[in-house]
Every structure is written in C-alpha cells, then in structure tokens.
Design an enzyme around this catalytic site. Structure first.
Site, mmCIF file in Angstrom:
data_model
loop_
_atom_site.group_PDB
_atom_site.id
_atom_site.type_symbol
_atom_site.label_atom_id
_atom_site.label_comp_id
_atom_site.label_asym_id
_atom_site.label_seq_id
_atom_site.Cartn_x
_atom_site.Cartn_y
_atom_site.Cartn_z
ATOM 1 N N PHE A 141 0.968 -1.138 0.043
ATOM 2 C CA PHE A 141 0.126 0.137 -0.028
ATOM 3 C C PHE A 141 0.783 1.299 -0.023
ATOM 4 C CE2 PHE A 141 -3.213 -3.095 0.701
ATOM 5 C CZ PHE A 141 -4.583 -2.407 1.015
ATOM 6 N N PRO A 142 1.086 1.758 -1.179
ATOM 7 C CA PRO A 142 2.258 2.692 -1.351
ATOM 8 C C PRO A 142 2.167 3.875 -0.657
ATOM 9 C CG PRO A 142 0.832 2.695 -3.281
ATOM 10 C CD PRO A 142 0.169 1.677 -2.047
ATOM 11 N N CYS A 143 2.310 4.211 0.567
ATOM 12 C CA CYS A 143 2.362 5.309 1.357
ATOM 13 C C CYS A 143 3.699 6.236 0.955
ATOM 14 C CB CYS A 143 2.452 5.240 2.895
ATOM 15 S SG CYS A 143 3.679 4.271 3.498
ATOM 16 N N HIS A 144 4.635 5.645 0.178
ATOM 17 C CA HIS A 144 5.876 6.303 -0.239
ATOM 18 C C HIS A 144 5.497 7.234 -1.277
ATOM 19 C CE1 HIS A 144 5.445 2.706 -2.810
ATOM 20 N NE2 HIS A 144 6.262 3.393 -3.742
ATOM 21 N N ARG A 145 4.294 7.038 -1.974
ATOM 22 C CA ARG A 145 4.089 8.079 -2.980
ATOM 23 C C ARG A 145 3.224 9.497 -2.431
ATOM 24 N NH1 ARG A 145 1.300 3.010 -6.587
ATOM 25 N NH2 ARG A 145 3.330 1.981 -6.748
#
Length: 200
Positions: free
Chosen positions: A166-170
C-alpha cells in the site's frame, strides 16, 4: 569416524530445519497457526512479511525492529505466530517482481484489521495512487473528505501496516519534497526513484 565441529553444527541446523518444517505443517493442518511470517531481502533492506489466513497483515522495515513488530502482533492479533515462508510465497514473489521493475501493482489478499477509522480511509486511498505518481498529503486529505486533516494524513501514512504494497511512499509534501517515511527517508527516495526510472 568423527565429525568436525562444523559438520556437527550443519547437522544440527539441518535437524532444526526439518523439525521446524514439521511443526509448520502440523500447525497449518491443525489450524493452530494464526500468523505466519518470513523475511525477504530487498534493495531497501530486509522486510518482514506477516499474514493471517485472511491475507497480508503486516510489512515491516528493519528500522521498526522485526522482533518488536512480532511482539505487537502477538498482543494485538494472536500469540500463535510461526515462521512459515510458504504462506507468504506469493507476496514475496510479487515484491521481488516490483523491485525488478516487472510489477507495478500488487494482487494479494490483505487483512486490514490493524487500521481503522480515519487511518483506514487513508490507507485504502493509497492503492488509488498509481505507480510512478505522487500525491501531496493535502491532496489525500481532500480525496478522503477531510481537507483540513493534512497532518493526520501524515500520521496515518506513518502507521500504514503495509508499506510498499500500500504505497504510502507516493505521498509527499506539497512542495514536492519527500517528507517522512516509516522505512526512513532514504528508503522512500529509493522507492520513488525506482518507479520514476521504470516509467522513463
């Protein structure tokens, strides 16, 4: 014929590995295993993967302390935890493919019981941010119907139980700078660079 100390250690390792495999199989067969876990090496460090029978429950970075994460899972979900790589084979393969630039989305069942309420809304929105794209904390706050909750979005991203998948880095700051990240700023930059390179 006597074995040297290294051969004895290897024999013990082999025995322990066989015993562990039998324990893992027995626990699965008896439905006595609530959480399976394994670790995988990646370009951003060793990741801990943990799953229930429902799906992927947790992805954790080294900096979070894998033993600490497992202890928290034991308290929050169940103490019946065992290293069981087979249950997490599909997840591990997809993460490997992601880092090899052969995968842009993850297709694995997930168990989101570790997040709820506002934070869950943020975490669920993360999947809508496409590979290689970035959204500001303010944009995420507006998207989930809480435009003033920019700081709370940052906190929710910091408590995302499934980073990478779940790409919280984006999610970045409005000025384009990376902002904080559960795996550290260097890991966040590495993930953003990976995706930017793959799209070029």
């Amino acid at each position: 014929m006597t074995l040297n100390i290294f051969e004895e250690l290897n024999a013990d390792d082999d025995t322990m590995s066989r015993l562990h495999t039998r324990l893992e199989q027995a626990a699965e067969a008896d439905q006595a295993l609530d959480i399976s876990y394994r670790t995988i090496d990646t370009p951003v460090g060793t990741l801990l993967l943990a799953a229930t029978t429902v799906g992927l429950l947790r992805v954790a970075y080294d900096v979070e302390g894998h033993d600490t994460v497992l202890a928290r899972l034991a308290d929050a979900v169940s103490p019946r935890i065992l290293r069981s790589p087979s249950r997490l084979e599909a997840v591990a393969r997809q993460i490997d493919e992601y880092f090899a630039k052969r995968r842009t989305t993850f297709d694995v069942p997930v168990d989101l019981r570790l997040t709820n309420g506002f934070r869950r809304s943020v975490v669920e929105h993360l999947r809508e941010i496409d590979y290689g794209r970035r959204e500001s904390y303010a944009t995420v706050a507006a998207a989930i119907g809480h435009p003033r909750a920019v700081r709370a979005v940052g906190t929710a991203c910091g408590h995302n139980p499934l980073p990478v998948v779940f790409p919280c880095h984006r999610v970045v700051r409005s000025d384009g700078s990376t902002g904080q990240y559960v795996g550290g700023v260097l890991a966040k930059s590495a993930l953003l660079d990976l995706e930017a390179d793959a799209r070029e």
